[in-house]
Design an enzyme around this catalytic site. Sequence first.
Site, PDB file in Angstrom:
ATOM      1  N   SER A   1       0.792  -1.237   0.000  1.00 32.16           N
ATOM      2  CA  SER A   1       0.000   0.000   0.000  1.00 32.16           C
ATOM      3  C   SER A   1       0.827   1.292   0.000  1.00 32.16           C
ATOM      4  CB  SER A   1      -0.937   0.021   1.202  1.00 32.16           C
ATOM      5  OG  SER A   1      -1.983  -0.873   0.986  1.00 32.16           O
ATOM      6  N   LYS A  54       0.379   3.344  -3.002  1.00 31.29           N
ATOM      7  CA  LYS A  54      -0.814   4.183  -3.228  1.00 31.29           C
ATOM      8  C   LYS A  54      -0.464   5.675  -3.272  1.00 31.29           C
ATOM      9  CE  LYS A  54      -3.875   0.782  -1.008  1.00 31.29           C
ATOM     10  NZ  LYS A  54      -4.458   0.372   0.292  1.00 31.29           N
ATOM     11  N   TYR A  80      -3.179  -2.767 -10.443  1.00 33.86           N
ATOM     12  CA  TYR A  80      -3.162  -2.569  -8.987  1.00 33.86           C
ATOM     13  C   TYR A  80      -2.330  -3.664  -8.293  1.00 33.86           C
ATOM     14  CZ  TYR A  80      -4.761  -2.412  -4.153  1.00 33.86           C
ATOM     15  OH  TYR A  80      -4.787  -2.382  -2.772  1.00 33.86           O
ATOM     16  N   TYR A  93      -4.388   4.270   7.948  1.00 35.57           N
ATOM     17  CA  TYR A  93      -5.797   3.819   8.024  1.00 35.57           C
ATOM     18  C   TYR A  93      -6.454   4.249   9.334  1.00 35.57           C
ATOM     19  CZ  TYR A  93      -3.678   1.146   4.351  1.00 35.57           C
ATOM     20  OH  TYR A  93      -2.971   0.798   3.244  1.00 35.57           O
ATOM     21  N   VAL A 100       1.209  -3.757   3.793  1.00 39.15           N
ATOM     22  CA  VAL A 100       1.180  -5.062   4.475  1.00 39.15           C
ATOM     23  C   VAL A 100       2.430  -5.908   4.224  1.00 39.15           C
ATOM     24  CG1 VAL A 100      -1.321  -5.312   4.776  1.00 39.15           C
ATOM     25  CG2 VAL A 100      -0.251  -6.127   2.666  1.00 39.15           C
TER      26      VAL A 100
HETATM   27  O1  DON Z   1      -4.817  -4.853  -1.804  1.00 40.61           O
HETATM   28  C1  DON Z   1      -4.264  -5.364  -0.842  1.00 40.61           C
HETATM   29  O2  DON Z   1      -4.897  -5.891   0.066  1.00 40.61           O
HETATM   30  C2  DON Z   1      -2.753  -5.296  -0.766  1.00 40.61           C
HETATM   31  N1  DON Z   1      -2.174  -5.483  -2.035  1.00 40.61           N
HETATM   32  C3  DON Z   1      -2.306  -3.982  -0.204  1.00 40.61           C
HETATM   33  C4  DON Z   1      -2.882  -3.712   1.162  1.00 40.61           C
HETATM   34  C5  DON Z   1      -1.985  -2.980   2.061  1.00 40.61           C
HETATM   35  O3  DON Z   1      -0.792  -2.931   1.902  1.00 40.61           O
HETATM   36  C6  DON Z   1      -2.626  -2.395   3.258  1.00 40.61           C
HETATM   37  N2  DON Z   1      -1.666  -1.749   4.096  1.00 40.61           N
HETATM   38  N3  DON Z   1      -1.335  -1.828   5.183  1.00 40.61           N
END
Ligand code: DON
Length: 305
Positions: free
Chosen positions: A61, A64, A189, A241, A259
Site C-alpha cells: 500500500s 498508493k 493494482y 488507516y 502489508v
Molecule cells: O490490496 C491489498 O490488500 C494489498 N495489495 C495492499 C494492502 C496494504 O498494503 C494495506 N496496508 N497496510
Amino acid sequence: MENLLNHIIKTNKKYANYGQVASYIPELRKSNAEDLGICIIDKNNKIYCAGDYKTKFTIQSVSKTIILAMALMDNDWSYVFSKVGMEPSGDPFNSIMKLETDDTTKPCNPMINAGAIVTTSLIKGDSLKEKEERMLSFFRKISKNENLNINKAVYESEKLTGDRNRAMAYLLKNDGVIAGDVDEILDLYFKQCSIEVDAVDLARIGLLFANYGVDIETGERVLSESVSRMVKTFMVTCGMYDSSGEFAIKVGIPAKSGVGGGVMASVPKKMGIGVYGPSLDKKGNSIAGIKVLEDLSKQLELSIF
Ligand code: DON
C-alpha cells in the site's frame, strides 16, 4: 546518528512478537517476522541505515502514494476528486462498507483499497502494457533504482486471492466510479503492490515528497509542489488507516504503511525515512516499525505539529 538508529532497532525488535506477518496474501507468509530495519536520507543526501535495511519486500500500500501522484499528474485534479474523496474513512484498509452506506458511492480517500483502485484506474496509457511500463519507470525514477521490479510470485499470489479487491472494483464499475476493463485495472493494482523495494528505496521516495517534489541531488522538479503537499496530507490523515489519529499524536510525521511491512515517512524539508518490519498489528501496519518511528520522532523532535 548510526548509533541512535542501531539502538532504536535493537530496543524495538521485541515488538515483532506481538504481531503477525500478513497471511491473506499467501506469498507474504514467507517473510521473516523478526526482521527490522531503517534507512534515513536527509536533505544533504546523507544516508544512515541500521538493521535489516537491505532486505527486499513488496511495497504494497505504500505504492498508493505514488500512484496518487501519477493520477494527479495525468488528470485534472477536479476529475480525480470527483472519483475519490479526501476524508479519512476510520475503517480498515480493505473495507467495502462505506461504498454502499455513504451519500456518494465514491471511496473516502485514495489510501484505502477502494480509493487506490480508483487512482490506479486513472493512470494514462493506451494499453495495460504501456501503463505498466509508465508505472515502473516512474517508480524507478523516484527511487533512483533502475533495478526495481515486480515480484512475480507475490503478484500471482495477490491475483489468485484478491477477490475482495475484485468485489470492490466491480461495485465501483457498476456505480460508474471507474471505467474500462476491471480485470486490467486490478492487474495494474496487483502489480503496483508487488513492486519489490528495500528501506533505502522508501527513504529515497519519502525524501522526494519531503522536499516538495524536487530531486535533492540534481535540482530537477519531479513532482509539483502542490502534488507533493497533497500526498503528504493524505499520508497524515489516512496513511495508517484507522490508526492515523494515534500515529499523528505519537509520531506526528506524514507516513504510509504497507502489508509487506514497509513504512515510508516524509519529514517536510528534512528527510525521507524507510522502515521495514513485516510483523503487523491488527490494522495492517508494521508493529515494530511504528515503535521505531515513535522513538525516532521523540529523539530527533520530528513531529510536524
Ligand atoms: O490490496 C491489498 O490488500 C494489498 N495489495 C495492499 C494492502 C496494504 O498494503 C494495506 N496496508 N497496510
